[in-house]
Design an enzyme around this catalytic site. Sequence first.
Site, PDB file in Angstrom:
ATOM      1  N   ILE A  21     -77.869 -15.694  24.396  1.00  0.00           N
ATOM      2  CA  ILE A  21     -79.019 -16.790  24.420  1.00  0.00           C
ATOM      3  C   ILE A  21     -79.048 -17.669  22.913  1.00  0.00           C
ATOM      4  O   ILE A  21     -79.030 -19.059  23.049  1.00  0.00           O
ATOM      5  CB  ILE A  21     -80.217 -16.227  24.596  1.00  0.00           C
ATOM      6  CG1 ILE A  21     -80.318 -15.456  25.822  1.00  0.00           C
ATOM      7  CG2 ILE A  21     -81.402 -17.336  24.464  1.00  0.00           C
ATOM      8  CD1 ILE A  21     -81.762 -14.792  26.229  1.00  0.00           C
ATOM      9  N   ASP A  22     -78.592 -17.005  22.041  1.00  0.00           N
ATOM     10  CA  ASP A  22     -78.691 -17.701  20.456  1.00  0.00           C
ATOM     11  C   ASP A  22     -77.332 -18.666  20.631  1.00  0.00           C
ATOM     12  O   ASP A  22     -77.414 -19.915  20.175  1.00  0.00           O
ATOM     13  CB  ASP A  22     -78.239 -16.790  19.557  1.00  0.00           C
ATOM     14  CG  ASP A  22     -79.712 -16.164  18.991  1.00  0.00           C
ATOM     15  OD1 ASP A  22     -80.542 -16.705  19.155  1.00  0.00           O
ATOM     16  OD2 ASP A  22     -79.595 -14.823  18.709  1.00  0.00           O
TER      17      ASP A  22
END
Length: 402
Positions: free
Chosen positions: A175-176
């Site tokens: 996600i980052d």
Amino acid sequence: MSAFAVASSDERAFSGLRVVDLSQGVAGPHCGMLFAQHGADVIKVEPTGGDWGRAIGLRHGDFCAYNIAFNLGKRSLAIDLKSPDGHAAVRQLMTEADVVIENYRPGVLARFELDYAHLKEVNPDVVFVSVTGYGQTGPRSGLPATDSILQSFSGLMTANKDARGMPQRVGVLVIDVVTGLYGFQGAATALYKRAMRGGGRHVQVSLMESIGAVQAAKMIEFHLEGPEGQKPGVPVGTFQTADGFITVNARRDNHFLSLCKILELDGLEQDERYQDMAMRADHEESLMAVLSERIAKLQTAPFAAALQEHDILHATVNDYQGYFDDPHVADSGVVQWARHADVGDVPLHEIPGMPLTRDGHLLCSPGLGQHSADVLREVGWTDAAIDAAVAAGQVVVGPPAA
């Protein structure tokens, strides 16, 4: 235009642009790293104690694996933003910047008068990238958020259940990384708009929005088909062999027939439960049990060779060393080995769409405060002022690159 950028970035798309990267962790730094790889002079402004992303997992001096990967090609200015002189220096950098990246919680930079609303008054053409966990507004906007928390919140873990039905976290900070990509995309399009028609833009991305966008099809599928959804095909899955693991996709009828032949499962293809893709999906559990039992007795390499001969989609389950050593990966040259002064040789994977060769400095991530003195001189600080700030603990000047 930065002398650093002129000297080092040749014909890259963002050569001559200055980026001030106030972000920490992975998402914002990844966005900034992409700018650096495309030629921008990226100044990483971090606290005197260092970006907290320097300590994700095992720390190696000033670095960890994630910090190395997502800060390549930047310059580090370690400074106390709360000190009057530090605040003034960072504000000057932001006033002259083409792009600013930050990942503070909503409202924090406004207290320093360093948010987009204040900055655009003196730098109306700035592209200002704000990275948050849940967005700028809403009940959760002020809450802390990390990749693992958003994997849970967003539904991603329910798409990655183990055999017991337990939702599982993906073991990569996906996600980052994706949020950094979306931030870079938004900033790049804003720069194009600025070049064509003028004006800056506030680009707002969040971990929540980013992983939601990645899961768009799964969300539609959930709405239309329910929690389980239609299987993409059967047999599709990962099987344990006698000496490893292999993933096989034999969902098409002709591939299923060939798989039965390879496994010498005479008559399985005639079983009325497995006559077509829809029937196999309805009887997945029984079919996968038969296949798993048979494949568990096979050696991976000859089984993979047989699958290749019949053009059945497959891949052995590699660890990263297996990926590095694969002849195709080696031939493609997508993994480079770079000498890191603190940790030795490290593998660096090529970025899709980028040239296959990079300037030497683009293969290095900066030590804490490695470029503090150079950057402060560029905004008018004298050596005496730098020494005084260092003595007061307001600036860290790290050792130069080896």
